[in-house]
Each structure stands twice: as C-alpha cells, then as structure tokens.
Design an enzyme around this catalytic site. Structure first.
Site, mmCIF file in Angstrom:
data_model
loop_
_atom_site.group_PDB
_atom_site.id
_atom_site.type_symbol
_atom_site.label_atom_id
_atom_site.label_comp_id
_atom_site.label_asym_id
_atom_site.label_seq_id
_atom_site.Cartn_x
_atom_site.Cartn_y
_atom_site.Cartn_z
ATOM 1 N N GLY A 68 0.827 -1.203 0.000
ATOM 2 C CA GLY A 68 0.000 0.000 0.000
ATOM 3 C C GLY A 68 0.858 1.249 0.000
ATOM 4 C CB CYS A 69 0.098 4.692 1.109
ATOM 5 S SG CYS A 69 0.901 6.295 1.291
#
Length: 218
Positions: free
Chosen positions: A54-55
């Site tokens: 993810g981020c």
C-alpha cells in the site's frame, strides 16, 4: 463513409491499446522468473530488505518504529520500467509498486521477523491495494534476495493461509532494483503529522500494528 472511418479508427485504436497492454504484461511476467539480486551489507554491517504494502507513507512509519530497523526509505520496486516517478507509477503502467527499503541491524532483528511485521501490518487478503488506496501501484509484494528468504516467505504464507478463507494477496518476487522515491515522500508522517491522510489512514493503521506487536517497538 464518415461513420465507417470512425469505426475503423476506433478498432485500430483499441488494437494498439491492447497490444500495448499485452507488451507491458509480458515485460512484467518476465520479472518473476529472474534470478534474485542480493544486496550487499552496508559498511556498518546492516542488511537491506524490500517490501510493498500500500501507501509507502504508512509502511515507512511502521518499520521505523521497530527495534533493529535503522532506516526506512520510500520508493518504487517490482516494475519493468527504468527511473519510475510518483506520477508515472500512479498510472499503473510501469509495473512498479510503492515500496520501502528497510535498513536493519541483523544482530537485533532478522528477516523472518521483518516478514512478520509485513504481514502483521496490513490487510493480507486485499488484492491490488490497502485500505482506500486501490491500484496495482499499491499492491502487496514481498521481495526475496536468495532462496532462504524465499523459503521463509512461502512458509509464512502457507501458515497464514490456514487462518483465512480468501487467498493471501501478497506477490512473491525476486528482488531486482529499488528506486528511491522523491525527497518529499521521505519521513512523510513525521513531517506532516496533521495531513488528513496521515490522520485518517496512516495513523489508524500504525495503531493497529502497535497493538499487535508491542514487544517489537523501539
């Protein structure tokens, strides 16, 4: 006649787009069969490991809170293009995912524990994203540099899969290259504590991790 021209042009355009997508997919698939590249230790004897989940703002903050981790660097890995940027990777066409380079002291923490941190700080069954961040650039990838690391990862996945009905989403890839991200992405959570994304996405994810692994925190 005009309608025929438009129809033919549309078919040609679709054909070009399909060929482009097929070429990208072919380039991406080749990466999974490559021999992994093992990264040398630093002068201080620290090792490096690479994860995508993810981020990278979220993942960087998680790993930097762990004992034995000296530094966590945000960047890009897992793709088929050279010199990826934030803007290009966000198109989903480069094959890269937002990733982190973990520099750690093997006397204080080992690769197996870093893998535990990895799986323990994400939704392990979410494919192509984490939380609200959706797209191939946010997919979960765990990179191995040698057969021993690959075995550790696969054993962890096999054990973890028994706890879930859905497949574990993380891809397992031989490490090739890490591209350091832009300077403004580094230590983003520390520098921007009041950013809405940090407050509403990154911080809750970090707190969930802390609750699971209090013994690993600095």
């Amino acid at each position: 006649m005009k309608n025929i021209f438009i129809a033919v042009f549309g078919l040609m355009l679709m054909s070009c787009q399909n060929n482009s997508a097929q070429n990208q997919n072919s380039k991406q698939k080749v990466l999974y069969d490559k021999e992994p590249i093992e990264v040398s230790e630093t002068n201080e004897g620290y090792k490096k490991a690479y994860f995508a989940s993810g981020c990278f703002w979220c993942v960087e903050a998680v790993y930097e809170s762990v004992k034995g981790v000296k530094e966590s660097i945000s960047g890009y890995a897992g793709g088929h293009t050279e010199n990826p940027t934030y803007e290009l990777s966000n198109t989903g066409t480069t094959g890269h995912a937002e990733a982190v380079e973990i520099i750690y002291d093997p006397e204080l923490i080992d690769f197996e524990t870093l893998v535990d941190v990895y799986f323990g700080s994400q939704n392990v069954t979410q494919k192509n994203g984490q939380g609200p961040d959706i797209g191939s650039q946010y997919r979960s990838i765990i990179f191995y540099q040698n057969q021993k690391q690959k075995d550790i990862i696969q054993n962890k996945i096999e054990a973890l899969q028994k706890e879930y009905d859905k497949p574990i989403a993380a891809e397992v890839m031989p490490f090739q290259k890490f591209w350091r991200g832009e300077d403004y992405h580094q230590d983003y959570k520390k520098k921007h504590p009041n950013n809405p994304y940090i407050l509403n996405v990154s911080n809750p994810r970090f707190e969930r991790f802390k609750a699971k692994f209090p013994e690993l925190l600095k």
